[in-house]
Design a protein around this motif. Sequence first.
Motif, short mmCIF file in Angstrom:
data_model
loop_
_atom_site.label_atom_id
_atom_site.label_comp_id
_atom_site.label_asym_id
_atom_site.label_seq_id
_atom_site.Cartn_x
_atom_site.Cartn_y
_atom_site.Cartn_z
N LEU A 7 0.85 -1.20 0.00
CA LEU A 7 0.00 0.00 0.00
C LEU A 7 0.88 1.25 0.00
O LEU A 7 1.99 1.23 0.52
N GLN A 8 0.37 2.28 -0.61
CA GLN A 8 1.04 3.58 -0.52
C GLN A 8 0.06 4.57 0.11
O GLN A 8 0.11 4.83 1.30
N CYS A 9 -0.89 5.08 -0.69
CA CYS A 9 -1.81 6.04 -0.09
C CYS A 9 -2.84 5.37 0.80
O CYS A 9 -3.47 6.01 1.62
N GLY A 10 -3.06 4.08 0.60
CA GLY A 10 -3.98 3.35 1.46
C GLY A 10 -5.44 3.47 1.07
O GLY A 10 -6.30 2.93 1.77
N PHE A 11 -5.73 4.12 -0.03
CA PHE A 11 -7.14 4.33 -0.33
C PHE A 11 -7.80 3.08 -0.90
O PHE A 11 -8.94 2.77 -0.59
N CYS A 12 -7.07 2.35 -1.73
CA CYS A 12 -7.63 1.13 -2.31
C CYS A 12 -7.55 -0.03 -1.32
O CYS A 12 -8.15 -1.08 -1.53
N CYS A 22 -5.74 0.10 -8.14
CA CYS A 22 -4.77 0.81 -7.31
C CYS A 22 -3.96 1.71 -8.22
O CYS A 22 -3.39 1.25 -9.20
N ARG A 23 -3.92 2.99 -7.91
CA ARG A 23 -3.18 3.93 -8.75
C ARG A 23 -1.74 4.07 -8.28
O ARG A 23 -0.93 4.62 -9.00
N CYS A 24 -1.46 3.59 -7.07
CA CYS A 24 -0.14 3.88 -6.50
C CYS A 24 0.89 2.78 -6.69
O CYS A 24 2.02 3.03 -7.08
N THR A 25 0.52 1.55 -6.36
CA THR A 25 1.55 0.53 -6.11
C THR A 25 2.00 -0.22 -7.35
O THR A 25 3.01 -0.92 -7.29
N MET A 46 -7.17 7.30 -6.38
CA MET A 46 -8.37 6.57 -5.99
C MET A 46 -9.25 7.38 -5.04
O MET A 46 -10.45 7.19 -5.00
S1 FES Z 1 -2.32 2.49 -2.42
FE1 FES Z 1 -3.07 4.30 -3.34
S2 FES Z 1 -4.60 3.51 -4.64
FE2 FES Z 1 -3.69 1.72 -3.90
#
Ligand code: FES
Lengths: 288, 161, 779
Positions: free
Chosen positions: B101-106, B138-141, C196
């Motif tokens: 996880l990065q931003c944790g939103f997904c 997931c947009r981050c990982t 997201m």
């Molecule tokens: S950790 Fe940011 S969208 Fe998955």
Amino acid sequence: MKPAPFTYHDPTTADEAVALLATHEDAKILAGGQSLMPMLNMRFVVPDDVIDLNRIDGIAGIRDAGESIEIGAMTRQRDLMRDDVIATKAPIIPAALHWVGHFQTRNRGTIGGSLCHLDPAAELPCLMALYDAELTVQGPDGARKIPFAEWPLAYMIPSIGPDELLTGVSVPHWGGNTGHGFVEFSRRHGDFAIVAAAALLTVDAGKITRAAISIGGADVRPIRLTEAETALVGATPDAGTFKAAAEIARGIEAMSDAYVSSAYRQRLAATLVERALAAAASNLNGSA
Amino acid sequence: MADTRDIEMTVNGESHAANVETRTSLGDFLRHGLGLTGTHMGCEHGVCGACTVMVDGEAVRSCLMLAVQANGHEVTTVEGLAEDDGTMSALQEAFWKHHGLQCGFCTPGMLTSLTAFLRDNPDPSERDVREAISGNICRCTGYQGIVDAALDVAKTMQKGS
Amino acid sequence: MAVRYLGAEVQRMEDPRLLTGHGRYVDDITMEGMLHAAFLRAPMAHAKIRSIDPSRALALPGVHRVITHADLGAKYSHRMNQLYPAPVIEQNKTQYPLAKDEVCYVGEAVAVVVADSRAIAEDALALIDVDYEALPAVVNIMTALEDDAPLAHADTTSNLMGKMRSSFGDIEDSFAKADHVFSAAFMQHRGGCHSMETRGVIARDDPWGDGLTLWTSAQSPYLIRRALATWLDESEERVRVIAPDVGGGFGPKAGFYPEEVAISLAARIMKRPVKWIEDRREHFISTTTQRDQHWDLEVACTAEGKILGLRGTVTHENGAYIPYGILLPNSSLTPLPGAYSIPAIDVGVDIIFTNTVPNSPVRGAGRPCGIYAVERMVQVVSRELGIDPAEVRRRNYVRADQMPYETGAKLRGGAPCIYDSGDYEALLEKVLDLSDYHSFKERQAAARAEGRYLGIGVSSCIEDTGMGPYEGTTVRVESSGKVAVRTGAASQGQGHQTMISMLVAENLGVKPEDILFESADTAKFSHGIGTIGSRVAANVGPSAHDAASQVREKALKLAAEVLEASEADLDIEDGVVRVNGAPDLSITLGELAVQLTPMSAMRVPTGFDPVLEATSFDGSSGSPIACGSNVAEVEVDPGTGEVKVLRYSVAHDCGVMINPMVVHGQIVGGVVHGIGNALFERMIYDDQGQPLTMNYGEYLLPLASEMPRVDVTHMETPSPLNSLGVKGAGEGGTIPAAAAVVAAIENALTEFGVEIDYYPVDPQYLTELIDAGSAQAAE
Ligand code: FES
Ligand SMILES: Cc1cc2nc3c(=O)[nH]c(=O)nc-3n(C[C@@H](O)[C@H](O)[C@H](O)COP(=O)(O)OP(=O)(O)OC[C@H]3O[C@@H](n4cnc5c(N)ncnc54)[C@H](O)[C@@H]3O)c2cc1C
Ligand code: FES
């Protein structure tokens, strides 16, 4: 993105649902919600009433009726993938469902919802076309049966009245030395197909004795490739035969939209029909 | 007047009764009705998977279900994945270890989806895992840490069984 | 000895909170009396507003107010600020927070409804009657400058926002002495933000108390504070901006948006907190995106493939307004020599207004476009001269012995672009090994024998990272011994807390769990810049390191006095200062902190300032240049046009890595974003300016099922520009990806003579190229 206000009903019998439909002019039926809920959230549909089928007993389930498989409209896509009767008698159904959305959407989405939503690229309508399945709808005057060929009236419009409810579908069983092939092309896993092709072949003594091909996504409704089916019967199931069928597929009428041209859809139809037939020929003796 | 219903459901083992407007999604009810904001709404049209929760053990989109439809059912959200004493589940630990996880939103949707998936598919291939989370964006990982976490948990489960 | 964290794979401190559902994103925050807002947005790309009648909406129970431009009054009737003024901006068009009398893109905010719930606010939107007079819209950048093109703004005479140029060396001479000149023209499309978590704002206005407070899902809270205070004509001290947990940013959240103004004013008007959470449809039409760039280039080279010069023109789509200055066209030009030593470059950009969403950087900003352009031209040279793509690159790289190397291009602030350190050729060899490049031809032949088409593509990039001027940190030890660490830098998932805590823990000698980290709250730290352009590690890294070192020095100095020992004999471990060799002699940092913050009438130790605290703004003295070389291996199915990325390999050098695990995550995530650009993400408008891809079934984000495993290897060439030797790593995965993937597709389809002049490469387009190639071969 919240739905516009509506009045919610959760009948417990099909009769009750039909009665509600009869008395509420602008009502929408809610099955798995995997197509309807996004449209409610985006306010593409703003019904006065929502009639939820999820608490109705008796319109979900799978029954082996010998010559056919009887499937209730509220049967979840997940259950179609986990069912033994389907796995042995119509394995093309779970094979195709693998491409339908994601496991989370299949946990809610129903076969009836997919057939009523009637997205041109949806897999289940394509299969029902392949099987010449028969649909049962219930209305104020009782039940009536509709062959799938007469089900799609126009783009995403099924042949069902505003006061009617789809209750089930009957899928005929193909016996004999039968193989199945389902291939589709979509940009990403779980997307609606751009084009999908489904094929059933029965082979006896090295010759094709029965064939069905249907193509989804190419036009506003699934296309049965009857000309190719006729040509296949009596032929040997080999690459040359399938190539010839593919050329017929290239000639279908296809739609074009903002994303994809009709020429590309025709090209895909040819590729995919050839591959579906090859796949069917390679798993003969399954009892599709 | 707004159409409302009295409903009752069990969430993470605790039972809740409430009066909800019938148009309220399960996700919005969990977040704003019960204050369980771990469930995230990323698209509200069923594609991103951030809102995934388990209803009677099956992973579903909480943006595509009405709260009233969960009446009488059991719901598990990301807040219910850890032990009562706060010990994270093996999957949560693995996400931590593999930088899943990065931003944790997904993340809540990934965790609920994979919890149900791994229960039903204890020995998946990498391809299986990738298809299982194809309904979770997931947009981050770039997904790799998530996939590695799931495979790691599966491997440990295999060893343990 | 103190624990070494720098360079260790440390699991992130923010994770347990996020993994258990205890993050605090804007929509998770609620407050007493809070109202909910929804925006009415322009349904057409260009129109005059004749009138707005909210009366039906106001009659709906639960609706408190409908606010339009006219309701804001004279004091608030001006356009939004230009965040980055620049001389080349010939037409400085920013938008009004709520449209005044003209709308210039679908999605422009026209009115805001404030209601008891979001659902009711949305109900009311349908009841606002707006009388629009449709105007012609301009969408196509290639025809937007023609005489009869519609105008994006009714009161202008041209769609040209401005022109800029990057030019150095003797371009005429380069082309005159070249053995070959090749040309290529291509369109590049980059999509939107698609974090997201969408955007979202809560505003609370308390004129007798805290003033105006904004919780906003943003990358640059300090920029918003200044812009909002300036716009409102109020003191920055009375505006507090907080970025709580943010669910991804990627560039578009680094700006200052109309909604931030409108919601602030709504809270002021209502005298109650107001929340607005962008929904996903709004995100498609109101969050800035990147969009189209058309490049038309010529390359001059020798017979051996040594590149002598590059020239041409770029047409850049700006969208309807220019909130963000020229960051995007500028950052497209800066990296133009790429990893190569190219003596002369002359490329000009026309910046074009269209009736589409305004643009802003998205992960990498213009760099992916600039690098793609250079890499395309290197590819053209390789193809035309029949030299292996890796070899052409070797012949052109800036060599390690040329460092520091001044390219001739200019950075955004006007400073010369200087490559500070790196060994590009060594990096290439690393990625060639990692990707089994040398045995690819055999793999390709074996697959071809089975009727499969494999291809391989190489690309190299540089990235100017760590732009200054600073990102400060305060470190303060409190009486309990806990250490408060504060910075302005907002995190959107990059793990700032972990990085900064590690640096402080190591340098001060405390346990990471004793650090209380807070960031991105303008009331808690004096000033910050923001998390953009891979700049945080190279700026906040040094400042955290320095602030912690200063606190350490102060603590040691005082401890030496208290313990009557020599400073040289002291060490700090787990928050305790001990005398080497005398284990009983010790004092905790907390006790020292108490001595420096005595009670009234007590004395601060002589020679010391009060408070065991330090603030540092140490950063990078220039822009550290990170670099990378990538190899993509793809399979193309000529039957469908499908492209599968089978393998993806990265060799990357971002200097010293503070936490390799986090760097790895940034690279992999960045690569997937870049593959998304190359193959999937496309925001389509029709020729009337109506957006057609408005949901995640139509706008294709990369999913796990289509993405390859990404193999990453590193070199660590320290940057000489900061105390830690670090360079930025946030965008290095994205920047070279499209070039590698597109080159691989062409390589797979060599027998069809496929040359790609557009990305994202969609399968239909590819089948058209394949069919044209087959037809030509048949002739
Ligand atoms: S950790 Fe940011 S969208 Fe998955
Ligand atoms: C992310 C995502 C991906 C998807 N991908 C695919 C895909 O690849 N292929 C695919 O085919 N589908 C896909 N779907 C849609 C699929 O999941 C739905 O299940 C299906 O289209 C509708 O079934 P449902 O039970 O959810 O019906 P609902 O959404 O509840 O209803 C759909 C429509 O049918 C009507 N209806 C439902 N049941 C009845 C009935 N018994 N009688 C009369 N009318 C009825 C409803 O009024 C409504 O108009 C996807 C959905 C999502 C969210
Ligand atoms: S919010 Fe439910 S799937 Fe995206």
